[in-house]
Design a protein around this motif. Structure first.
Motif, PDB file in Angstrom:
ATOM      1  N   GLU A  37       0.827  -1.201   0.000  1.00 23.45           N
ATOM      2  CA  GLU A  37       0.000   0.000   0.000  1.00 23.45           C
ATOM      3  C   GLU A  37       0.867   1.260   0.000  1.00 23.45           C
ATOM      4  O   GLU A  37       0.576   2.233  -0.710  1.00 23.45           O
ATOM      5  N   ALA A  38       1.944   1.246   0.781  1.00 28.64           N
ATOM      6  CA  ALA A  38       2.857   2.395   0.788  1.00 28.64           C
ATOM      7  C   ALA A  38       3.517   2.570  -0.576  1.00 28.64           C
ATOM      8  O   ALA A  38       3.701   3.701  -1.045  1.00 28.64           O
ATOM      9  N   LYS A  39       3.850   1.468  -1.226  1.00 34.45           N
ATOM     10  CA  LYS A  39       4.435   1.548  -2.564  1.00 34.45           C
ATOM     11  C   LYS A  39       3.430   2.111  -3.561  1.00 34.45           C
ATOM     12  O   LYS A  39       3.783   2.932  -4.424  1.00 34.45           O
ATOM     13  N   VAL A  44       1.903   6.742  -7.022  1.00 32.74           N
ATOM     14  CA  VAL A  44       0.949   7.782  -7.434  1.00 32.74           C
ATOM     15  C   VAL A  44       1.626   9.150  -7.427  1.00 32.74           C
ATOM     16  O   VAL A  44       1.472   9.945  -8.369  1.00 32.74           O
ATOM     17  N   GLU A  45       2.393   9.438  -6.376  1.00 28.28           N
ATOM     18  CA  GLU A  45       3.091  10.724  -6.297  1.00 28.28           C
ATOM     19  C   GLU A  45       4.174  10.833  -7.374  1.00 28.28           C
ATOM     20  O   GLU A  45       4.360  11.897  -7.977  1.00 28.28           O
ATOM     21  N   LEU A  46       4.879   9.744  -7.621  1.00 29.95           N
ATOM     22  CA  LEU A  46       5.920   9.767  -8.651  1.00 29.95           C
ATOM     23  C   LEU A  46       5.322  10.034 -10.031  1.00 29.95           C
ATOM     24  O   LEU A  46       5.839  10.859 -10.799  1.00 29.95           O
ATOM     25  N   ALA A  51       4.089  13.561 -14.687  1.00 32.66           N
ATOM     26  CA  ALA A  51       3.104  14.156 -15.590  1.00 32.66           C
ATOM     27  C   ALA A  51       3.189  15.676 -15.613  1.00 32.66           C
ATOM     28  O   ALA A  51       2.798  16.307 -16.603  1.00 32.66           O
ATOM     29  N   LEU A  52       3.708  16.282 -14.536  1.00 34.60           N
ATOM     30  CA  LEU A  52       3.763  17.743 -14.450  1.00 34.60           C
ATOM     31  C   LEU A  52       5.035  18.320 -15.064  1.00 34.60           C
ATOM     32  O   LEU A  52       5.041  19.478 -15.504  1.00 34.60           O
ATOM     33  N   VAL A  53       6.094  17.543 -15.106  1.00 33.03           N
ATOM     34  CA  VAL A  53       7.373  18.058 -15.607  1.00 33.03           C
ATOM     35  C   VAL A  53       7.296  18.519 -17.065  1.00 33.03           C
ATOM     36  O   VAL A  53       7.872  19.561 -17.406  1.00 33.03           O
ATOM     37  N   GLN A 139       4.482  23.551  -7.300  1.00 36.67           N
ATOM     38  CA  GLN A 139       3.748  22.285  -7.299  1.00 36.67           C
ATOM     39  C   GLN A 139       4.700  21.096  -7.353  1.00 36.67           C
ATOM     40  O   GLN A 139       4.476  20.073  -6.690  1.00 36.67           O
ATOM     41  N   LEU A 140       5.764  21.229  -8.126  1.00 40.32           N
ATOM     42  CA  LEU A 140       6.756  20.158  -8.186  1.00 40.32           C
ATOM     43  C   LEU A 140       7.452  19.977  -6.841  1.00 40.32           C
ATOM     44  O   LEU A 140       7.750  18.842  -6.431  1.00 40.32           O
ATOM     45  N   ASN A 141       7.701  21.077  -6.144  1.00 35.34           N
ATOM     46  CA  ASN A 141       8.315  20.973  -4.814  1.00 35.34           C
ATOM     47  C   ASN A 141       7.383  20.280  -3.826  1.00 35.34           C
ATOM     48  O   ASN A 141       7.830  19.488  -2.982  1.00 35.34           O
ATOM     49  N   VAL A 142       6.086  20.582  -3.931  1.00 36.40           N
ATOM     50  CA  VAL A 142       5.115  19.913  -3.059  1.00 36.40           C
ATOM     51  C   VAL A 142       5.108  18.410  -3.329  1.00 36.40           C
ATOM     52  O   VAL A 142       5.110  17.584  -2.398  1.00 36.40           O
ATOM     53  N   LEU A 143       5.107  18.047  -4.609  1.00 32.53           N
ATOM     54  CA  LEU A 143       5.138  16.629  -4.962  1.00 32.53           C
ATOM     55  C   LEU A 143       6.436  15.974  -4.503  1.00 32.53           C
ATOM     56  O   LEU A 143       6.434  14.816  -4.062  1.00 32.53           O
TER      57      LEU A 143
END
Length: 212
Positions: A37-39, A44-46, A51-53, A139-143
């Motif tokens: 579950e942690a993975k 999801v965060e990765l 997707a934002l880069v 936003q990238l820093n938050v992620l």
């Protein structure tokens, strides 16, 4: 009567062994589920950052002609890297590339002002693009912070899971409960053959001044 007592004791021991075995199996199953579950949450965060880069790169390309291939290559490496130490190293490289690229707009503005203050407004990026770049970088820093937090949680669960696997009863199920790879950068370890010449040279350096 004696055989009855002996049989009852043996039966009690068998029941106790079965109970402990089932208890250990359930503990291993729960520990493995926590790791998975942690993975899942970490992935999801990765993927969210990956997707934002591209939007971040596209916005930067509107304000500079500098080569942004380092960010693109870091993103491609992070997307292809397998989950584990190689993936963690690729994500760290992507973080550095993103942070370095965030300095480009300010560098352009500083160079324009230093060259000719009358051309500063023409050479510097527009306020809208500056704001967009700052927001995307934020936003990238938050992620990135979420990824670091998720990695810590995942690695903690993996460590606990591996400790569970090393217990005596747990070894019966090691083929069922496979090890999980931590999400940390592999630290380069110096081999003994590499360290020995350095130690010898250090000893010679220390003995040299003393002899003189």
């Amino acid at each position: 009567m004696v055989w009855f007592i002996v049989g009852a004791c043996v039966l009690a021991l068998v029941v106790l062994a079965l109970f402990l075995t089932l208890l250990r199996f359930n503990q291993l199953s729960m520990a493995r589920s926590l790791c998975d579950e942690a993975k899942r949450q970490l992935l999801v965060e990765l993927r969210g950052r990956h997707a934002l880069v591209p939007a971040y790169i596209g916005t930067l390309q509107q304000v500079t002609t500098q080569d942004l291939s380092s960010v693109e290559l870091a993103l491609a490496s992070a997307e292809r890297a397998p989950f584990g130490p190689r993936g963690a190293a690729a994500e760290s490289a992507l973080t550095r590339a993103v942070d370095d690229a965030a300095q480009i707009p300010s560098q352009i503005g500083d160079r324009a002002i230093a060259t000719d203050s009358s051309l500063a407004m023409q050479a510097s990026p527009s306020e809208e693009l500056d704001t967009t770049i700052s927001l995307l970088h934020g936003q990238l820093n938050v992620l990135t912070d979420r990824i670091l937090s998720g990695a810590r949680i995942y690695n903690t669960n993996v460590d606990l899971y591996h400790r569970q696997r090393e217990r005596v009863v747990s070894r019966l199920f090691q083929n069922v409960f496979k090890a999980r790879e931590p999400f940390t950068e592999a630290q380069p370890q110096q081999t003994f053959t590499e360290a020995q010449p350095q130690q010898q040279s250090g000893a010679q350096d220390q003995s040299g001044p003393a002899g003189s």
